[in-house]
Design an enzyme around this catalytic site. Structure first.
Site, PDB file in Angstrom:
ATOM      1  N   HIS A  65       0.840  -1.209   0.000  1.00 52.11           N
ATOM      2  CA  HIS A  65       0.000   0.000   0.000  1.00 52.11           C
ATOM      3  C   HIS A  65       0.879   1.265   0.000  1.00 52.11           C
ATOM      4  CE1 HIS A  65      -3.050   2.795   1.535  1.00 52.11           C
ATOM      5  NE2 HIS A  65      -3.936   1.847   1.731  1.00 52.11           N
TER       6      HIS A  65
ATOM      7  N   GLU B 171      -0.765   1.578  -5.270  1.00 55.49           N
ATOM      8  CA  GLU B 171      -0.575   0.313  -4.572  1.00 55.49           C
ATOM      9  C   GLU B 171      -0.585  -0.891  -5.515  1.00 55.49           C
ATOM     10  OE1 GLU B 171      -3.694   0.242  -1.583  1.00 55.49           O
ATOM     11  OE2 GLU B 171      -3.754   2.417  -1.625  1.00 55.49           O
TER      12      GLU B 171
END
Ligand code: TA6
Length: 294
Positions: A163, A265
């Protein structure tokens, strides 16, 4: 926050030291090619500074280094699920203590290997046996690879993400190219939506792009640089910025923090736990992201 100024607790090699920030043990790489800092709590990359270039990774000045709260910024490891389909949100890896099991270095860079395996605590949350390695390769570019191994006698399913919070001069001065033209809009009940491939942002965004390019480019006019993101083992790329209202609602992000970051991400996305990617007993799967600055 300059993690590289903190006193070393242990010197593991010429280029690798450990330090302490509040309750967290940090592994630091200082190599002629680049600097990098990684928290063992979360297996969480906190910083990557290629030689002579600005910081590539954004960390919140209000991140909590208490060893309980997921760190805001860096590269959270979201696994064995992505998003809020179960508790805790984004899985348990980002709030688990990882172990540094290997480090190597040569003139091109440094490799750190972190490991996490089933514990009593993880088994209560997710009743499966697994072993994870997080390989962090630091050099001209940063490569982070999450290697998953099924140690169970039965198949299990996962979703997940690396992420990454990228550091930008000002979100208003950026252009993102290569996300692709189709996305699941998390801000519109997950509606599958068609859209342009070149994005300038002016409001909150939370999308799962289903057909991203092999290389996603973030142009930053303020820093006069571009960041390139290449993902592997991902079926999508997520783009997220909470904007002003989202930042204000978060206890660990400054109100104007959204201006300095953009999440791009690497995501192996699934709509729910049952539809994740299957790994058979003894099987493996790797999700990776490579970030370079130009
Ligand atoms: O990847 C985007 C996202 O799933 C958003 O929906 C947003 O909530 C973000 O992650 C941060 O999640 P967190 O649990 O760290 O607050």
């Amino acid at each position: 926050m300059d993690l590289y100024q903190l006193p070393a607790v242990t010197a593991l090699s010429d280029c690798v030291t450990t330090t302490q920030k509040d309750n967290l043990k940090i592994v630091r790489v200082m190599h002629p090619k680049a600097k990098c800092a990684v928290s063992l709590f979360g297996g969480h990359v906190l910083s990557f500074i290629p030689q002579g270039k600005p910081e590539a990774i954004w960390m919140s000045d209000e991140a909590k280094f208490d060893g309980k709260t997921a760190l805001r910024g860096g590269i959270p490891v979201c696994w064995p699920w992505f998003a809020r389909m179960a508790n805790p949100a984004h899985g348990f890896c980002r709030t688990s203590e990882w172990e540094l099991v290997e480090h190597r270095e040569n003139e091109t860079g440094v490799m750190l290997r972190l490991a996490l395996t089933t514990t009593e605590q993880t088994f209560k949350i997710w009743p499966h046996h697994f072993e994870l390695f997080l390989d962090i390769e630091v050099g001209d570019e940063l490569k982070v690879s999450l290697k998953m191994h099924n140690l169970d006698e039965q198949a299990w399913k996962f979703s997940g993400a690396l992420h990454t919070y990228l550091n930008v001069s000002d979100i208003h001065n950026t252009e993102t190219i290569g996300m692709g033209d189709e996305y699941i809009d998390s801000l519109n009940s997950g509606a599958l939506t068609q859209g342009g491939d070149v994005l300038t942002l002016s409001d909150t965004i939370d999308r799962v792009y289903t057909k991203p390019s092999d290389c996603i480019t973030l142009l930053d006019k303020g820093f006069e640089r571009q960041l390139n993101v290449k993902n592997h083992g991902a079926n999508s790329a997520v783009l997220w910025n909470p904007w002003a209202q989202g930042a204000q609602a978060m206890g660990d992000m400054p109100d104007d923090g959204y201006k300095g970051m953009l999440c791009i991400e690497a995501c192996q996305w699934a709509p729910d736990l049952e539809s994740g990617t299957e790994i058979v007993p003894g099987g493996t799967y790797t999700l990776s992201t490579t970030i370079s600055a130009g």
